[in-house]
Design a protein around this motif. Structure first.
Motif, PDB file in Angstrom:
ATOM      1  N   UNK A  62      85.767  -5.100  -5.343  1.00 22.39           N
ATOM      2  CA  UNK A  62      86.393  -6.254  -4.687  1.00 22.39           C
ATOM      3  C   UNK A  62      87.511  -6.804  -5.570  1.00 22.39           C
ATOM      4  N   UNK A  63      88.759  -6.649  -5.153  1.00 21.49           N
ATOM      5  CA  UNK A  63      89.874  -7.186  -5.938  1.00 21.49           C
ATOM      6  C   UNK A  63      90.008  -8.699  -5.763  1.00 21.49           C
ATOM      7  N   UNK A 290      78.550  -3.486  -7.944  1.00 21.70           N
ATOM      8  CA  UNK A 290      79.851  -4.072  -7.620  1.00 21.70           C
ATOM      9  C   UNK A 290      80.716  -4.227  -8.872  1.00 21.70           C
ATOM     10  N   UNK A 291      81.968  -3.860  -8.741  1.00 24.82           N
ATOM     11  CA  UNK A 291      82.994  -4.215  -9.725  1.00 24.82           C
ATOM     12  C   UNK A 291      83.941  -5.181  -9.019  1.00 24.82           C
ATOM     13  N   UNK A 292      84.145  -6.337  -9.633  1.00 24.81           N
ATOM     14  CA  UNK A 292      84.895  -7.374  -8.924  1.00 24.81           C
ATOM     15  C   UNK A 292      85.839  -8.127  -9.861  1.00 24.81           C
ATOM     16  N   UNK A 293      87.015  -8.468  -9.334  1.00 23.40           N
ATOM     17  CA  UNK A 293      87.982  -9.287 -10.061  1.00 23.40           C
ATOM     18  C   UNK A 293      87.875 -10.725  -9.572  1.00 23.40           C
ATOM     19  N   UNK A 294      87.909 -11.656 -10.509  1.00 21.47           N
ATOM     20  CA  UNK A 294      87.805 -13.081 -10.178  1.00 21.47           C
ATOM     21  C   UNK A 294      89.029 -13.812 -10.718  1.00 21.47           C
ATOM     22  N   UNK A 295      89.527 -14.758  -9.938  1.00 16.06           N
ATOM     23  CA  UNK A 295      90.708 -15.529 -10.330  1.00 16.06           C
ATOM     24  C   UNK A 295      90.301 -16.861 -10.939  1.00 16.06           C
ATOM     25  N   UNK A 296      90.832 -17.158 -12.127  1.00 18.50           N
ATOM     26  CA  UNK A 296      90.581 -18.446 -12.789  1.00 18.50           C
ATOM     27  C   UNK A 296      91.879 -18.935 -13.432  1.00 18.50           C
ATOM     28  N   UNK A 297      92.004 -20.241 -13.667  1.00 20.89           N
ATOM     29  CA  UNK A 297      93.181 -20.744 -14.382  1.00 20.89           C
ATOM     30  C   UNK A 297      93.159 -20.294 -15.840  1.00 20.89           C
ATOM     31  N   UNK A 298      94.332 -20.051 -16.396  1.00 21.83           N
ATOM     32  CA  UNK A 298      94.417 -19.775 -17.830  1.00 21.83           C
ATOM     33  C   UNK A 298      93.887 -20.998 -18.578  1.00 21.83           C
ATOM     34  N   UNK A 299      93.019 -20.753 -19.556  1.00 21.96           N
ATOM     35  CA  UNK A 299      92.422 -21.857 -20.306  1.00 21.96           C
ATOM     36  C   UNK A 299      91.043 -22.257 -19.816  1.00 21.96           C
ATOM     37  N   UNK A 300      90.545 -21.593 -18.754  1.00 19.35           N
ATOM     38  CA  UNK A 300      89.209 -21.917 -18.224  1.00 19.35           C
ATOM     39  C   UNK A 300      88.128 -21.551 -19.237  1.00 19.35           C
TER      40      UNK A 300
END
Length: 364
Positions: A62-63, A290-300
């Motif tokens: 899951x991208x 599952x291999x998955x990419x997660x989006x977070x803010x830089x500095x999280x």
């Protein structure tokens, strides 16, 4: 993460949207072809995800994704409701960033709403309408704040000063994103106003095929014009990208790209630029299921990253097991990374790095 594609009618917004998304927006050579906003979810291209997939062979991959909204074309007077102005401005207010498409090519067969090609004028037309709408918002807020300020309320007086500063700059034709504020002013006051011209912007210079690699005079003018803004500028031959997108065979697409001097599709360039613009980064969870990419803010932090998966993960965060992406790939698996001492146990204050492969332990 949601980005809205904006621009004058007929500059290539819907064609770009179609390149980015599997959803096919109507695209035609007349103004206001788009009336209701089209929404598409676009995968973020990331070769690291493909590499992890090849190492682990999971059941699914899951991208990370970006939501793209194709918003109706804007015209002069939109801030007063002209054209589809009110609807346009309501739609754009809901986005996190603006992808502003500017026509930077000549073609007598494609109508320009103002009769000639001039990306700087087109940019100013939209900027003015957005600034006028923000000015209206600020003036209404000022009316309320001034009453409290007169009673001696220190917080109200501080807010009034910031609002007056914003009002003065907007009246001078300066967007809020270009105004300098302290971190405290921006966090406590400016961000709460949710002003349209405070949103980060990515300018997409829509060029002809011959200008796809190095741009043209129109593009250079745009770059000079936005040099003082906190903005990104990319070059895309949107019509050509649409033609490439119609090819079903992957190798044919790559050959087409090579023929015009490009290494990858413009969609990949744009989505990465949007990521950068929004100060986002990616971490991975990796296992046989599952291999998955997660989006977070830089500095999280570690707990904040865990919260993207589920709020319970953040609330009950105990620790995170972390392997740097490069170490994971070099060693080939989690178990080998553990044996080599490359799996680190991190606590609540850990700042997540781009590409970290993470496993969370939590208790609710």
């Amino acid at each position: 993460m949601k980005a809205g594609i904006v621009g004058l009618p007929n500059v290539g917004k819907s064609t770009l949207f179609n390149c980015l998304s599997n959803a096919k927006a109507q695209s035609a050579n007349f103004p206001f072809c788009t009336i209701e906003p089209n929404v598409g979810v676009v995968n973020v291209p990331d070769p690291r995800l493909e590499k992890l997939e090849s190492l682990i062979n999971p059941e699914r991959v899951l991208p990370a994704t970006v939501e793209i909204v194709d918003i109706a074309g804007l015209v002069k007077g939109a801030s007063k409701g002209e054209g589809l102005g009110n609807q346009f401005l309501a739609n754009i207010r809901e986005t996190d960033a603006i992808i502003h498409v500017l026509r930077c090519f000549d073609n007598d067969n494609i109508v320009h709403v103002d009769g000639s090609v001039d990306p700087i004028r087109d940019k100013e037309t939209i900027d003015i309408e957005l600034q006028l709408k923000d000015l209206d918002t600020v003036e209404k807020k000022l009316d309320k704040v001034k009453r409290a300020s007169r009673t001696g309320n220190k917080e109200a007086q501080k807010e009034e000063a910031i609002l007056l500063k914003i009002k003065e700059q907007l009246e001078a034709g300066i967007s809020v994103r270009a105004i300098e504020f302290s971190d405290e002013e921006r966090e406590d006051i400016v961000s709460t106003l949710q002003l349209i011209t405070d949103k980060p912007v990515l300018y997409v210079c829509n060029v002809d095929e011959g200008s796809a690699v190095s741009g043209n005079a129109y593009v250079e003018n745009v770059k000079k014009e936005v040099a003082n803004e906190s903005a990104e500028v990319i070059i895309l031959a949107v019509g050509t990208e649409a033609d490439i997108n119609e090819l079903e065979d992957y190798e044919e697409r790559q050959l087409f790209l090579q023929d015009i001097g490009l290494e990858e599709p413009g969609a990949a360039v744009l989505i990465r630029a949007a990521y950068k613009l929004l100060n986002q980064q990616t971490y991975f969870t990796a296992g046989v299921k599952e291999v998955r990419a997660w989006t977070i803010p830089i500095g999280a932090t570690g707990p904040q990253a865990a919260g993207v998966i589920h709020t319970d993960f953040e609330k009950g965060f105990i620790r995170a097991e972390v392997i740097a992406y490069d170490d994971y790939v070099a060693l080939g698996s989690e178990s080998k990374a553990r044996e080599a001492g490359k799996l680190n146990v991190e606590g609540k204050n850990y700042i997540v790095k781009d590409g970290d492969v993470m496993h969370f332990l939590f208790n609710v």
